[in-house]
Scaffold this motif. Structure first.
Motif, PDB file in Angstrom:
ATOM      1  N   ARG A   6       4.512   0.480   1.878  1.00 10.09           N
ATOM      2  CA  ARG A   6       4.799  -0.760   2.616  1.00 10.09           C
ATOM      3  C   ARG A   6       4.512  -1.946   1.720  1.00 10.09           C
ATOM      4  O   ARG A   6       3.524  -1.980   0.999  1.00 10.09           O
ATOM      5  N   MET A   7       5.402  -2.944   1.764  1.00  6.51           N
ATOM      6  CA  MET A   7       5.170  -4.188   1.030  1.00  6.51           C
ATOM      7  C   MET A   7       5.607  -5.368   1.875  1.00  6.51           C
ATOM      8  O   MET A   7       6.668  -5.341   2.512  1.00  6.51           O
ATOM      9  N   ASN A   8       4.768  -6.403   1.890  1.00  2.98           N
ATOM     10  CA  ASN A   8       5.076  -7.646   2.585  1.00  2.98           C
ATOM     11  C   ASN A   8       5.095  -8.791   1.579  1.00  2.98           C
ATOM     12  O   ASN A   8       4.205  -8.886   0.729  1.00  2.98           O
ATOM     13  N   ILE A   9       6.093  -9.652   1.695  1.00  2.00           N
ATOM     14  CA  ILE A   9       6.252 -10.795   0.788  1.00  2.00           C
ATOM     15  C   ILE A   9       6.249 -12.073   1.611  1.00  2.00           C
ATOM     16  O   ILE A   9       6.959 -12.169   2.626  1.00  2.00           O
ATOM     17  N   GLN A  10       5.461 -13.049   1.187  1.00  2.00           N
ATOM     18  CA  GLN A  10       5.469 -14.369   1.813  1.00  2.00           C
ATOM     19  C   GLN A  10       6.554 -15.203   1.126  1.00  2.00           C
ATOM     20  O   GLN A  10       6.436 -15.538  -0.046  1.00  2.00           O
ATOM     21  N   THR A  11       7.622 -15.514   1.854  1.00  2.00           N
ATOM     22  CA  THR A  11       8.788 -16.148   1.231  1.00  2.00           C
ATOM     23  C   THR A  11       8.479 -17.543   0.676  1.00  2.00           C
ATOM     24  O   THR A  11       9.122 -17.988  -0.277  1.00  2.00           O
ATOM     25  N   ALA A  12       7.507 -18.235   1.245  1.00  2.00           N
ATOM     26  CA  ALA A  12       7.165 -19.579   0.758  1.00  2.00           C
ATOM     27  C   ALA A  12       6.488 -19.541  -0.606  1.00  2.00           C
ATOM     28  O   ALA A  12       6.295 -20.580  -1.234  1.00  2.00           O
ATOM     29  N   SER A  13       6.121 -18.339  -1.077  1.00  2.00           N
ATOM     30  CA  SER A  13       5.392 -18.227  -2.344  1.00  2.00           C
ATOM     31  C   SER A  13       6.302 -18.123  -3.556  1.00  2.00           C
ATOM     32  O   SER A  13       5.816 -18.038  -4.681  1.00  2.00           O
ATOM     33  N   LEU A  50      12.424   5.985  -3.479  1.00  2.00           N
ATOM     34  CA  LEU A  50      12.098   5.519  -2.136  1.00  2.00           C
ATOM     35  C   LEU A  50      13.372   5.192  -1.383  1.00  2.00           C
ATOM     36  O   LEU A  50      14.259   4.504  -1.907  1.00  2.00           O
ATOM     37  N   ALA A  51      13.482   5.697  -0.171  1.00  2.00           N
ATOM     38  CA  ALA A  51      14.597   5.353   0.712  1.00  2.00           C
ATOM     39  C   ALA A  51      13.997   4.702   1.947  1.00  2.00           C
ATOM     40  O   ALA A  51      13.536   5.377   2.863  1.00  2.00           O
ATOM     41  N   GLY A  52      13.963   3.371   1.935  1.00  2.00           N
ATOM     42  CA  GLY A  52      13.306   2.653   3.016  1.00  2.00           C
ATOM     43  C   GLY A  52      14.181   1.579   3.620  1.00  2.00           C
ATOM     44  O   GLY A  52      15.380   1.483   3.330  1.00  2.00           O
ATOM     45  N   ASN A  53      13.575   0.758   4.435  1.00  2.00           N
ATOM     46  CA  ASN A  53      14.267  -0.353   5.085  1.00  2.00           C
ATOM     47  C   ASN A  53      13.714  -1.676   4.571  1.00  2.00           C
ATOM     48  O   ASN A  53      12.497  -1.885   4.570  1.00  2.00           O
ATOM     49  N   LEU A  54      14.607  -2.549   4.141  1.00  2.00           N
ATOM     50  CA  LEU A  54      14.237  -3.894   3.704  1.00  2.00           C
ATOM     51  C   LEU A  54      14.647  -4.892   4.769  1.00  2.00           C
ATOM     52  O   LEU A  54      15.825  -4.972   5.137  1.00  2.00           O
ATOM     53  N   GLU A  92       0.840  -1.180   0.000  1.00  2.00           N
ATOM     54  CA  GLU A  92       0.000   0.000   0.000  1.00  2.00           C
ATOM     55  C   GLU A  92       0.882   1.239   0.000  1.00  2.00           C
ATOM     56  O   GLU A  92       2.046   1.197   0.419  1.00  2.00           O
ATOM     57  N   VAL A  93       0.300   2.357  -0.473  1.00  2.00           N
ATOM     58  CA  VAL A  93       1.041   3.614  -0.526  1.00  2.00           C
ATOM     59  C   VAL A  93       0.042   4.773  -0.536  1.00  2.00           C
ATOM     60  O   VAL A  93      -1.093   4.633  -1.009  1.00  2.00           O
ATOM     61  N   GLU A 129       8.457 -14.190   6.167  1.00  2.00           N
ATOM     62  CA  GLU A 129       8.036 -12.946   5.533  1.00  2.00           C
ATOM     63  C   GLU A 129       9.219 -12.001   5.341  1.00  2.00           C
ATOM     64  O   GLU A 129      10.138 -11.948   6.163  1.00  2.00           O
ATOM     65  N   ALA A 130       9.208 -11.270   4.234  1.00  2.00           N
ATOM     66  CA  ALA A 130      10.134 -10.159   3.997  1.00  2.00           C
ATOM     67  C   ALA A 130       9.306  -8.894   3.900  1.00  2.00           C
ATOM     68  O   ALA A 130       8.152  -8.926   3.445  1.00  2.00           O
ATOM     69  N   GLN A 131       9.883  -7.763   4.310  1.00  2.00           N
ATOM     70  CA  GLN A 131       9.106  -6.528   4.340  1.00  2.00           C
ATOM     71  C   GLN A 131       9.956  -5.349   3.914  1.00  2.00           C
ATOM     72  O   GLN A 131      11.144  -5.256   4.242  1.00  2.00           O
ATOM     73  N   TYR A 132       9.339  -4.450   3.145  1.00  2.00           N
ATOM     74  CA  TYR A 132       9.995  -3.199   2.771  1.00  2.00           C
ATOM     75  C   TYR A 132       9.085  -2.052   3.184  1.00  2.00           C
ATOM     76  O   TYR A 132       7.884  -2.062   2.891  1.00  2.00           O
ATOM     77  N   GLU A 133       9.658  -1.047   3.862  1.00  2.00           N
ATOM     78  CA  GLU A 133       8.890   0.103   4.309  1.00  2.00           C
ATOM     79  C   GLU A 133       9.662   1.380   4.020  1.00  2.00           C
ATOM     80  O   GLU A 133      10.852   1.480   4.330  1.00  2.00           O
ATOM     81  N   ALA A 134       8.978   2.351   3.410  1.00  2.00           N
ATOM     82  CA  ALA A 134       9.559   3.660   3.136  1.00  2.00           C
ATOM     83  C   ALA A 134       8.597   4.726   3.664  1.00  2.00           C
ATOM     84  O   ALA A 134       7.490   4.867   3.144  1.00  2.00           O
TER      85      ALA A 134
END
Length: 199
Positions: free
Chosen positions: A65-72, A125-129, A51-52, A103-108
């Motif tokens: 913000r983005m969330n990734i399910q690593t098993a996918s 975007l300057a965020g944290n992964l 979402e943004v 899960e992996a996550q990126y937030e800016a």
């Protein structure tokens, strides 16, 4: 420049990623003596959300913000089922360790927006992964186009697995292995959900 009261009350539009209409992939690269015979696997990320908040008139964006399910993550290449299963087994067990890091996550928190004309924008975007239990600062650039209530963003970025305490996969005694660098490519579709007044 003086900002009018009307501009100060402008709103941010909230967009939510439509994963079914989006594409998100990872490209790995083979190296070593047998690399000419090996694969440069393309991995599809199938389950993610994001979402943004975005205001094109004021060239402002925030709270991506983005969330990734690593098993996918699944191999997309046209290779044998046996090779595909083996790559996915190594990826899940040795690289991603999905049981420990599901899960992996990126937030800016803020996004720098530049207008390019014709409802097209450049976003920085300057965020944290957070990936494999490690959080690193990560800059990502994207090209954004608006189509009515739909936003489309595309771009790519690279990361080194070693920065996230991942040891690249190696087989055949090291004669065939994957390089440290991974390339992520995305074409995201997000749809307008609502508005929020700017502070």
């Amino acid at each position: 420049m003086t900002i009018s009261m009307e501009m100060a009350k402008a709103t941010l539009t909230h967009y939510v990623v439509d994963a079914r209409a989006s594409r998100f992939t990872v490209q790995a690269f083979a190296t070593g003596i047998l690399s000419a015979m090996g694969h440069n696997p393309t991995i599809g990320i199938r389950s993610f959300s994001g979402e943004v908040d975005f205001n094109p008139e004021m060239l402002q964006g925030s709270r991506f913000r983005m969330n990734i399910q690593t098993a996918s993550l699944k191999v997309q290449d046209d290779i044998s089922d046996k090779d595909s299963r083996e790559i996915e087994r190594l990826m899940n067990e040795q690289v991603l360790e999905i049981s420990k890091y599901p899960e992996a996550q990126y937030e800016a928190p803020a996004i720098s927006i530049t207008g390019l004309g014709d409802s097209t924008y450049s976003a920085a975007l300057a965020g944290n992964l957070t990936f494999h239990g490690v959080t690193q600062r990560k800059q990502v650039s994207a090209r954004i186009t608006l189509f009515g209530t739909m936003l489309r963003a595309s771009g790519d970025f690279t990361l080194d697995q070693s920065d996230y305490q991942i040891k690249p996969v190696s087989v055949a005694g090291g004669a065939l292995k994957l390089k440290d660098e991974l390339k992520f490519s995305f074409e995201m579709v997000a749809r307008q959900q609502g508005r929020e007044e700017l502070a």
